[in-house]
Design an enzyme around this catalytic site. Structure first.
Site, PDB file in Angstrom:
ATOM      1  N   LYS A 104      -4.302 -24.132 -52.583  1.00 21.11           N
ATOM      2  CA  LYS A 104      -4.612 -24.048 -51.163  1.00 21.11           C
ATOM      3  C   LYS A 104      -3.494 -24.612 -50.287  1.00 21.11           C
ATOM      4  CE  LYS A 104      -9.681 -23.979 -51.546  1.00 21.11           C
ATOM      5  NZ  LYS A 104     -10.085 -22.589 -51.453  1.00 21.11           N
ATOM      6  N   LYS A 108     -13.985 -16.911 -50.702  1.00 17.17           N
ATOM      7  CA  LYS A 108     -14.498 -16.631 -49.370  1.00 17.17           C
ATOM      8  C   LYS A 108     -13.585 -17.126 -48.262  1.00 17.17           C
ATOM      9  CE  LYS A 108     -18.026 -20.053 -50.109  1.00 17.17           C
ATOM     10  NZ  LYS A 108     -17.240 -21.290 -50.210  1.00 17.17           N
ATOM     11  N   LYS A 125      -8.176 -14.827 -57.634  1.00 17.23           N
ATOM     12  CA  LYS A 125      -9.611 -15.107 -57.604  1.00 17.23           C
ATOM     13  C   LYS A 125     -10.230 -14.588 -56.306  1.00 17.23           C
ATOM     14  CE  LYS A 125     -11.594 -19.175 -56.414  1.00 17.23           C
ATOM     15  NZ  LYS A 125     -12.905 -18.971 -55.808  1.00 17.23           N
TER      16      LYS A 125
HETATM   17  P1  ATP Z   1     -13.271 -21.361 -50.957  1.00 17.36           P
HETATM   18  O1  ATP Z   1     -12.306 -20.239 -50.789  1.00 17.36           O
HETATM   19  O2  ATP Z   1     -13.693 -22.007 -49.690  1.00 17.36           O
HETATM   20  O3  ATP Z   1     -12.848 -22.360 -52.016  1.00 17.36           O
HETATM   21  P2  ATP Z   1     -14.986 -20.113 -52.896  1.00 17.36           P
HETATM   22  O4  ATP Z   1     -15.344 -18.667 -52.760  1.00 17.36           O
HETATM   23  O5  ATP Z   1     -13.986 -20.483 -53.922  1.00 17.36           O
HETATM   24  O6  ATP Z   1     -14.594 -20.640 -51.457  1.00 17.36           O
HETATM   25  P3  ATP Z   1     -16.627 -22.459 -53.370  1.00 17.36           P
HETATM   26  O7  ATP Z   1     -17.490 -22.946 -52.259  1.00 17.36           O
HETATM   27  O8  ATP Z   1     -15.331 -23.143 -53.632  1.00 17.36           O
HETATM   28  O9  ATP Z   1     -16.353 -20.882 -53.153  1.00 17.36           O
HETATM   29  O10 ATP Z   1     -17.451 -22.456 -54.699  1.00 17.36           O
HETATM   30  C1  ATP Z   1     -18.854 -22.249 -54.762  1.00 17.36           C
HETATM   31  C2  ATP Z   1     -19.231 -21.886 -56.175  1.00 17.36           C
HETATM   32  O11 ATP Z   1     -18.830 -20.538 -56.456  1.00 17.36           O
HETATM   33  C3  ATP Z   1     -18.544 -22.757 -57.228  1.00 17.36           C
HETATM   34  O12 ATP Z   1     -19.428 -22.956 -58.304  1.00 17.36           O
HETATM   35  C4  ATP Z   1     -17.379 -21.905 -57.650  1.00 17.36           C
HETATM   36  O13 ATP Z   1     -16.904 -22.247 -58.929  1.00 17.36           O
HETATM   37  C5  ATP Z   1     -18.010 -20.510 -57.611  1.00 17.36           C
HETATM   38  N1  ATP Z   1     -16.995 -19.465 -57.403  1.00 17.36           N
HETATM   39  C6  ATP Z   1     -16.169 -19.348 -56.347  1.00 17.36           C
HETATM   40  N2  ATP Z   1     -15.394 -18.259 -56.459  1.00 17.36           N
HETATM   41  C7  ATP Z   1     -15.744 -17.667 -57.634  1.00 17.36           C
HETATM   42  C8  ATP Z   1     -15.290 -16.496 -58.331  1.00 17.36           C
HETATM   43  N3  ATP Z   1     -14.328 -15.716 -57.830  1.00 17.36           N
HETATM   44  N4  ATP Z   1     -15.870 -16.178 -59.514  1.00 17.36           N
HETATM   45  C9  ATP Z   1     -16.850 -16.963 -60.033  1.00 17.36           C
HETATM   46  N5  ATP Z   1     -17.318 -18.077 -59.435  1.00 17.36           N
HETATM   47  C10 ATP Z   1     -16.773 -18.435 -58.247  1.00 17.36           C
HETATM   48 MG    MG Z   2     -13.348 -22.547 -54.139  1.00 16.58          MG
END
Ligand code: ATP
Ligand code: MG
Length: 327
Positions: A111, A197, A194
């Site tokens: 990040k 969001k 990956k």
């Molecule tokens: P950010 O970009 O803000 O980090 P994020 O999409 O990575 O958002 P998080 O809030 O960090 O989401 O994670 C929430 C949950 O979703 C965690 O358990 C994380 O491991 C899971 N997760 C996030 N992205 C993925 C993905 N691409 N595939 C599987 N699990 C995911």
């Molecule tokens: Mg994340």
């Protein structure tokens, strides 16, 4: 009995990655032990976010939690910021993790690698410290997360060993539980990245309508060669779609690969899109009912009350252990 704890941070609109890697498992966990699932709103402040977005995303996650089958009688659902013990324990445990360890964290590097030091807030650097406090307060034994968060749980385990070595058996040792299929859903336009969001490229959002979802699946980047085989190195796009299918159908990846072996890409993508419809249409209908009823706000209020009682107990134990006067 197992204590389960997990969270999603309200940094953006939820993606299919969040559903497959996190949301879709929470319901199973609540039947295996005592479960605490929260909205990590303090963590969402670690990168710039508009107040209105933070509020809307937080409400949205609450409704998605309930839609995914979380039952307020079995699962304590709450906002992280409603329980001040998170910040208080953070202030203590930050002294037992080191700069060198935090600098090595992949999420921090991902990040912040392109940011100047002067633009990187302390919060994103110290993120795993607050996450450790989150986990430890509830004496969680199991922490279901996608692959990206497993490293932070490992760091929390190091912290527990260090702390307990110094003060005795005060903190509970947690362990990450990473799904066997779908722990890392990749972007549909760049299967080497990956799906996230907060940095949406090639994401499917849970808010997308069925047509938009189908269009994204049909347009997903695929690989050389006309037919389906499971080969994550040479065919990462197809491997990602097979993973999505397997996770949604709740079958092992190899079984999905076997089912579609030799399919032409177009036919295979159509099957993935159909599966997505099958899962998402009823899920989103439940979500809409919950949003319309507004019931999730009471769930969060009740949850915060229950969470505070548990969290304050642990906080008190830690305060005493380190020598703070708890008058
Ligand atoms: P950010 O970009 O803000 O980090 P994020 O999409 O990575 O958002 P998080 O809030 O960090 O989401 O994670 C929430 C949950 O979703 C965690 O358990 C994380 O491991 C899971 N997760 C996030 N992205 C993925 C993905 N691409 N595939 C599987 N699990 C995911
Ligand atoms: Mg994340």
């Amino acid at each position: 009995m197992e204590r389960i704890l997990s969270a999603i941070k309200p940094t953006g609109k939820l993606t299919l990655g969040n559903y497959i890697g996190a949301l879709s498992h929470f319901k199973d966990f609540q039947d295996q032990g005592e479960s605490f699932i929260f909205i990590a709103d303090l963590h969402a402040l670690t990168l710039p976010i508009e107040p209105e977005d933070l509020r809307n995303n937080s409400r949205d996650i609450a409704a998605f939690y309930i839609a995914s089958g979380l039952d307020p009688k079995k699962t304590t659902m709450f906002l992280q910021s409603s329980v001040s013990a998170h910040a208080e324990l953070n202030a203590i445990v930050q002294n037992y993790l080191y700069m060198g360890e935090l600098k090595r964290m992949t999420q921090f590097k991902d990040k912040c690698s392109k940011m100047a030091d002067t633009a990187i807030g302390m919060g994103i650097f110290a993120y795993p410290v607050l996450m450790a406090a989150d986990i430890l307060l509830y004496e969680a034994t199991e922490v279901p997360v996608g692959e990206d968060q497993a490293q932070h749980v490992e760091l929390c385990r190091d912290l527990v060993r260090r702390f307990n070595h110094r003060y005795g058996e005060i903190l509970k040792l947690p362990k990450a539980v990473v799904p066997t299929v779908g722990a890392r859903i990749m972007s549909l336009t760049d299967p080497t990245k990956k799906m996230s969001k907060s940095d949406p490229k090639g994401d499917i959002f849970l808010h997308d309508d069925p047509r938009a979802m189908r269009k994204k699946i049909m347009g997903a980047k695929t690989d050389m060669g006309p037919t389906v085989t499971l080969d994550p190195q040479e065919k990462p796009g197809i491997a990602n779609l097979l993973t999505i299918y397997a996770a949604l159908d709740r079958i092992p990846l190899e079984e999905a690969a076997h089912r579609f072996d030799g399919y032409r890409y177009g036919d295979f993508k159509k099957a993935v899109a159909d599966k997505l419809d099958e899962v998402m249409i009823p899920f989103k209908a439940r979500y809409q009912e919950i949003v319309d009823s507004g019931s999730y706000l009471d769930v969060l209020r009740d949850g915060a009350r229950k969470a505070r009682a548990v969290a304050n107990k642990t906080l008190h134990k830690v305060q005493e252990a380190v020598g703070l006067l708890t008058l």
